[in-house]
Design an enzyme around this catalytic site. Structure first.
Site, PDB file in Angstrom:
ATOM      1  N   TYR A 119     -11.435 -10.647   8.731  1.00 32.94           N
ATOM      2  CA  TYR A 119     -12.702 -11.270   8.341  1.00 32.94           C
ATOM      3  C   TYR A 119     -12.603 -12.786   8.120  1.00 32.94           C
ATOM      4  CZ  TYR A 119     -10.794 -10.585   3.647  1.00 32.94           C
ATOM      5  OH  TYR A 119      -9.977 -10.584   2.539  1.00 32.94           O
ATOM      6  N   GLY A 142     -15.236  -7.309   9.594  1.00 35.03           N
ATOM      7  CA  GLY A 142     -14.309  -6.889   8.542  1.00 35.03           C
ATOM      8  C   GLY A 142     -14.822  -7.176   7.145  1.00 35.03           C
ATOM      9  N   ALA A 149      -1.234   0.138  14.778  1.00 41.41           N
ATOM     10  CA  ALA A 149      -0.691   1.372  14.192  1.00 41.41           C
ATOM     11  C   ALA A 149      -0.062   1.079  12.834  1.00 41.41           C
ATOM     12  CB  ALA A 149       0.329   1.996  15.140  1.00 41.41           C
ATOM     13  N   LYS A 164       0.812  -1.222   0.000  1.00 45.93           N
ATOM     14  CA  LYS A 164       0.000   0.000   0.000  1.00 45.93           C
ATOM     15  C   LYS A 164       0.848   1.277   0.000  1.00 45.93           C
ATOM     16  CE  LYS A 164      -4.273  -1.847   1.865  1.00 45.93           C
ATOM     17  NZ  LYS A 164      -5.309  -1.761   2.881  1.00 45.93           N
TER      18      LYS A 164
HETATM   19  P1  NDP Z   1       0.374  -4.184   9.391  1.00 46.40           P
HETATM   20  O1  NDP Z   1       1.404  -5.256   9.275  1.00 46.40           O
HETATM   21  O2  NDP Z   1       0.603  -2.884   8.695  1.00 46.40           O
HETATM   22  O3  NDP Z   1       0.165  -3.831  10.960  1.00 46.40           O
HETATM   23  C1  NDP Z   1       0.115  -4.870  11.890  1.00 46.40           C
HETATM   24  C2  NDP Z   1      -0.303  -4.339  13.264  1.00 46.40           C
HETATM   25  O4  NDP Z   1      -0.445  -5.462  14.132  1.00 46.40           O
HETATM   26  C3  NDP Z   1       0.724  -3.405  13.910  1.00 46.40           C
HETATM   27  O5  NDP Z   1       0.058  -2.483  14.737  1.00 46.40           O
HETATM   28  C4  NDP Z   1       1.555  -4.391  14.749  1.00 46.40           C
HETATM   29  O6  NDP Z   1       2.149  -3.802  15.888  1.00 46.40           O
HETATM   30  C5  NDP Z   1       0.475  -5.335  15.232  1.00 46.40           C
HETATM   31  N1  NDP Z   1       1.009  -6.650  15.579  1.00 46.40           N
HETATM   32  C6  NDP Z   1       1.517  -7.567  14.740  1.00 46.40           C
HETATM   33  N2  NDP Z   1       1.894  -8.674  15.426  1.00 46.40           N
HETATM   34  C7  NDP Z   1       1.608  -8.430  16.737  1.00 46.40           C
HETATM   35  C8  NDP Z   1       1.759  -9.190  17.938  1.00 46.40           C
HETATM   36  N3  NDP Z   1       2.276 -10.424  17.928  1.00 46.40           N
HETATM   37  N4  NDP Z   1       1.340  -8.633  19.101  1.00 46.40           N
HETATM   38  C9  NDP Z   1       0.804  -7.373  19.122  1.00 46.40           C
HETATM   39  N5  NDP Z   1       0.652  -6.610  18.014  1.00 46.40           N
HETATM   40  C10 NDP Z   1       1.047  -7.133  16.837  1.00 46.40           C
HETATM   41  O7  NDP Z   1      -0.999  -4.859   8.939  1.00 46.40           O
HETATM   42  P2  NDP Z   1      -2.247  -4.139   8.270  1.00 46.40           P
HETATM   43  O8  NDP Z   1      -2.474  -2.877   9.004  1.00 46.40           O
HETATM   44  O9  NDP Z   1      -2.062  -4.079   6.811  1.00 46.40           O
HETATM   45  O10 NDP Z   1      -3.438  -5.180   8.536  1.00 46.40           O
HETATM   46  C11 NDP Z   1      -3.977  -5.389   9.834  1.00 46.40           C
HETATM   47  C12 NDP Z   1      -5.216  -6.266   9.736  1.00 46.40           C
HETATM   48  O11 NDP Z   1      -6.289  -5.560   9.104  1.00 46.40           O
HETATM   49  C13 NDP Z   1      -5.012  -7.538   8.926  1.00 46.40           C
HETATM   50  O12 NDP Z   1      -5.655  -8.596   9.609  1.00 46.40           O
HETATM   51  C14 NDP Z   1      -5.723  -7.249   7.617  1.00 46.40           C
HETATM   52  O13 NDP Z   1      -6.213  -8.422   7.004  1.00 46.40           O
HETATM   53  C15 NDP Z   1      -6.878  -6.369   8.100  1.00 46.40           C
HETATM   54  N6  NDP Z   1      -7.420  -5.504   7.039  1.00 46.40           N
HETATM   55  C16 NDP Z   1      -8.753  -5.645   6.704  1.00 46.40           C
HETATM   56  C17 NDP Z   1      -9.318  -4.856   5.736  1.00 46.40           C
HETATM   57  C18 NDP Z   1     -10.759  -5.039   5.388  1.00 46.40           C
HETATM   58  O14 NDP Z   1     -11.210  -4.496   4.369  1.00 46.40           O
HETATM   59  N7  NDP Z   1     -11.523  -5.760   6.188  1.00 46.40           N
HETATM   60  C19 NDP Z   1      -8.532  -3.826   5.004  1.00 46.40           C
HETATM   61  C20 NDP Z   1      -7.159  -3.743   5.457  1.00 46.40           C
HETATM   62  C21 NDP Z   1      -6.638  -4.572   6.424  1.00 46.40           C
HETATM   63  P3  NDP Z   1       3.658  -3.210  15.843  1.00 46.40           P
HETATM   64  O15 NDP Z   1       3.521  -1.824  15.279  1.00 46.40           O
HETATM   65  O16 NDP Z   1       4.073  -3.231  17.246  1.00 46.40           O
HETATM   66  O17 NDP Z   1       4.459  -4.126  14.952  1.00 46.40           O
END
Ligand code: NDP
Length: 267
Positions: free
Chosen positions: A209, A230, A131, A67
């Site tokens: 989702y 979602g 975030a 993205k």
């Molecule tokens: P990113 O990889 O950009 O962000 C991941 C987030 O999860 C960060 O805040 C990260 O924290 C946190 N995280 C990851 N692993 C852990 C852990 N073990 N413990 C705690 N926090 C954790 O992912 P996206 O933002 O792209 O996607 C997030 C979700 O949203 C996905 O499940 C995706 O499928 C869903 N989504 C759904 C959409 C829809 O239309 N329904 C559209 C877009 C996304 P940290 O910063 O500390 O690493």
């Protein structure tokens, strides 16, 4: 000539977007195709961008991890993309240029309006878990509606950075005790125990989702809280994408949610 469009990411085979767009294409009888394009390497993504630029693709939805690259690759950026600093949609522009847009915030708000229509945005405190990229569009959407935003994230510096960008604050799980809406934008499931800490009239949204009713939503529903899934957001972001790619609104008389649910069940 058949118009070709699609979605890319890595991995992408799990995406429900082809199911949703194909159902709309068929219902409208369009001479068009929408498919998933696997892009394991950034070079694959760059090649797809060139195909959009040349007009060989009518449009390309973009998901994780591209993205930010989509945003950077574009020559012109729609307001929504500028607002969140990322893009989930690439379109051909004039003179072989590349345009980008972001429909995620619109999708998130469509899901909330559909499944939690009685939310009072004027008084709302929103707790946002995460975030990353998805949290960015959620932050944009929440601030667009004028609600208070509190971001809770494992890496606090990222929460602070996002809060500064959108006019919210970074917080902890303790802050959720007064939140009227909690949005999960984590890529790993949060501890469902947090549901016990929310106020009685809170609404919980989960961007994940698969499954549609996640353990977090199940726990919220069991407590009698409102839930938003979602899948509603996925459909909500697909609608404006479809219109931009194919020049027609998706048909309103097709129950695309049922089509998507059936596809999820069959997997
Ligand atoms: P990113 O990889 O950009 O962000 C991941 C987030 O999860 C960060 O805040 C990260 O924290 C946190 N995280 C990851 N692993 C852990 C852990 N073990 N413990 C705690 N926090 C954790 O992912 P996206 O933002 O792209 O996607 C997030 C979700 O949203 C996905 O499940 C995706 O499928 C869903 N989504 C759904 C959409 C829809 O239309 N329904 C559209 C877009 C996304 P940290 O910063 O500390 O690493």
């Amino acid at each position: 000539m058949t118009a070709l469009a699609g979605v890319t990411g890595a991995p992408i085979s799990h995406s429900l977007s082809p199911v949703i767009h194909t159902a709309w294409i068929q219902a409208l009888g369009l001479d068009a195709r929408y498919q998933a394009f696997e892009a394991p390497d950034p070079k694959d993504f760059a090649r797809l961008c060139e195909q959009v630029r040349r007009g060989e693709l009518a449009g390309l939805n973009v998901t994780s991890p591209y993205k930010l690259e989509a945003y950077a690759a574009a020559d012109a950026r729609a307001e929504a993309a500028l607002a969140c600093g990322s893009a989930n949609l690439l379109l051909p522009g004039p003179d072989a240029s590349l345009r980008c847009d972001s429909t995620d915030a619109e999708g998130l708000l469509a899901a909330l309006d559909e499944q939690a229509p009685s939310l009072d945005w004027s008084q709302l405190r929103v707790g946002l878990l995460g975030a990353g990229g998805a949290a960015r569009s959620a932050a944009q959407a929440v601030r667009q509606r004028g609600a208070e935003l509190i971001i809770v994230n494992r890496t606090t510096s990222r929460a602070t950075e996002l809060a500064e960008a959108f006019g919210g604050s970074a917080g902890t799980l303790d802050d959720l005790e007064t939140a009227g809406l909690v949005i999960n934008a984590l890529s790993q499931p949060p501890d469902a125990d947090l549901i016990a800490r929310l106020p009685d009239r809170a609404v919980v949204m989960d961007m994940t989702y698969r499954p549609v009713v996640t353990p977090l939503l199940r726990a919220a529903s069991d407590r009698g809280l409102g839930i938003v899934d979602g899948l509603a957001m996925l459909i909500g972001q697909a609608r404006p994408s479809f219109a931009a790619m194919f020049g027609q609104l998706p048909p309103s008389d097709l129950d695309v949610r049922s089509v998507a649910l059936a596809a999820l069940e069959a997997r």
